[in-house]
Write an enzyme that holds these catalytic residues in place. Structure first.
Site, short mmCIF file in Angstrom:
data_model
loop_
_atom_site.label_atom_id
_atom_site.label_comp_id
_atom_site.label_asym_id
_atom_site.label_seq_id
_atom_site.Cartn_x
_atom_site.Cartn_y
_atom_site.Cartn_z
N GLU A 1 -6.48 6.43 -1.68
CA GLU A 1 -6.37 5.30 -0.76
C GLU A 1 -6.96 4.04 -1.39
O GLU A 1 -6.40 2.95 -1.26
CB GLU A 1 -7.08 5.62 0.55
CG GLU A 1 -6.38 6.69 1.38
CD GLU A 1 -4.97 6.33 1.76
OE1 GLU A 1 -4.71 5.16 2.09
OE2 GLU A 1 -4.10 7.21 1.72
N HIS B 1 0.84 -1.21 0.00
CA HIS B 1 0.00 0.00 0.00
C HIS B 1 0.87 1.25 0.00
O HIS B 1 0.63 2.19 -0.79
CB HIS B 1 -0.90 -0.03 1.24
CG HIS B 1 -1.76 1.18 1.41
ND1 HIS B 1 -3.11 1.20 1.08
CD2 HIS B 1 -1.48 2.43 1.88
CE1 HIS B 1 -3.61 2.40 1.34
NE2 HIS B 1 -2.63 3.16 1.83
N GLU B 2 1.88 1.29 0.86
CA GLU B 2 2.74 2.48 0.94
C GLU B 2 3.59 2.65 -0.32
O GLU B 2 3.80 3.77 -0.78
CB GLU B 2 3.63 2.40 2.19
CG GLU B 2 2.88 2.36 3.51
CD GLU B 2 1.88 3.50 3.66
OE1 GLU B 2 2.08 4.56 3.08
OE2 GLU B 2 0.87 3.31 4.37
N HIS C 1 1.62 4.34 -2.96
CA HIS C 1 1.61 5.80 -2.80
C HIS C 1 2.88 6.42 -3.39
O HIS C 1 2.84 7.50 -3.97
CB HIS C 1 1.51 6.17 -1.32
CG HIS C 1 0.13 6.05 -0.75
ND1 HIS C 1 -1.00 6.54 -1.40
CD2 HIS C 1 -0.32 5.51 0.41
CE1 HIS C 1 -2.07 6.30 -0.66
NE2 HIS C 1 -1.68 5.67 0.44
#
Length: 293
Positions: A238, A153-154, A157
């Site tokens: 997100e 997930h990070e 980003h």
């Protein structure tokens, strides 16, 4: 052949970047309008309003420049994050390395926050200058699959340039909040009384009074509007980061379990604050805390 109405990851990333540009323009426009109203209310002339626009945008540009080149260091320092090596957390480094290869990204710098509340965030201006910070609580409470979901997930980003967007928009929203605070303090400390009496004698007091009222209204609602626009776009980012994490790990259950654990954990992340809470994978400020109000 793509199914009609269904976007690929790359189309969604492109769409998010266009929305981000639009968001930045909207917030800068709001900043300019707010600056003009404050300038006119204080100076009593159109020229003063134009000067205030320039001053507001220059200040925002300077803050954005500092944020671009040093914002990640400031955020990491404020969060108490310490850079680590493979000897400190071999499993974490291994997970980040394998997912960075899967995402075709340079290896980011890895930091640890000494706090038992599980959470994580990514920051930086681009993939070549990115950092990922995780808490000791995250490493202790998540298994390897769950950790992969969070790191995926990070890294999403980082790949999607959400980290640059988060730094820039936080500065612009903060600039509006600073302007609002300045005008409210200036007004309530009596700074407008002398201005209003002088303009009433010259016949311009009516318009100045209108601008003062508009300025007071904007001082209350402008930060709220800016924040709502930011949140609306961030929410889409997100969702895309979640989907991208699943793409990288090929395992939706790891991220699902990780989010459930982080979201239900009641330990307070002490180093988090209202300026950095939007960076974390799950909002670290709990509803039962006083600082959430």
């Amino acid at each position: 052949m793509n199914t009609p109405g269904v976007q690929t990851f790359y189309q969604q990333i492109g769409s998010n970047r266009r929305r981000s540009l639009l968001l930045v323009l909207v917030i800068m426009g709001l900043l300019a309008v707010f600056g003009f109203v404050i300038g006119f209310a204080i100076g009593g002339t159109w020229q003063a309003g134009i000067v205030a626009i320039v001053v507001a945008l220059v200040i925002a540009l300077l803050m954005a420049s500092v944020s671009y080149f040093a914002g990640d260091s400031i955020v990491l320092a404020a969060s108490g994050a310490k850079e680590i090596t493979e000897q400190n957390a071999p499993q974490l480094i291994n997970v980040v390395r394998e997912l960075s290869l899967a995402a075709n990204l340079p290896m980011p710098r890895i930091h640890i926050i000494n706090d038992t509340a599980p959470n994580a965030f990514a920051t930086g201006r681009d993939p070549g200058h990115a950092s990922i910070a995780v808490t000791t609580g995250l490493l202790e409470k998540l298994d390897r699959e769950e950790l992969q979901g969070v790191i995926g997930h990070e890294l999403a980003h980082v790949r999607n340039l959400d980290i640059r967007f988060a730094l820039l928009v936080a500065v612009l929203v903060g600039s509006i909040a600073l302007l609002a605070d300045f005008f409210l303090r200036f007004t309530f400390w009596g700074g407008m009384s002398g201005r209003g009496s002088r303009d009433s004698k010259s016949g311009g007091g009516g318009l100045v009074l209108v601008m003062v009222v508009v300025g007071l209204i904007l001082s209350v609602i402008a930060p709220i509007i800016a924040r709502l626009v930011q949140v609306a776009v961030s929410r889409q980012r997100e969702y895309l980061a979640d989907a991208s994490s699943v793409e990288l790990t090929r395992n939706p259950y790891g991220l699902e379990r990780a989010l459930a654990k982080i979201g239900s954990d009641r330990e307070v992340l002490e180093v988090a604050n209202r300026a950095t809470q939007h960076l974390y994978i799950v909002n670290p400020i709990k509803k039962f805390e006083e600082r959430s109000s």
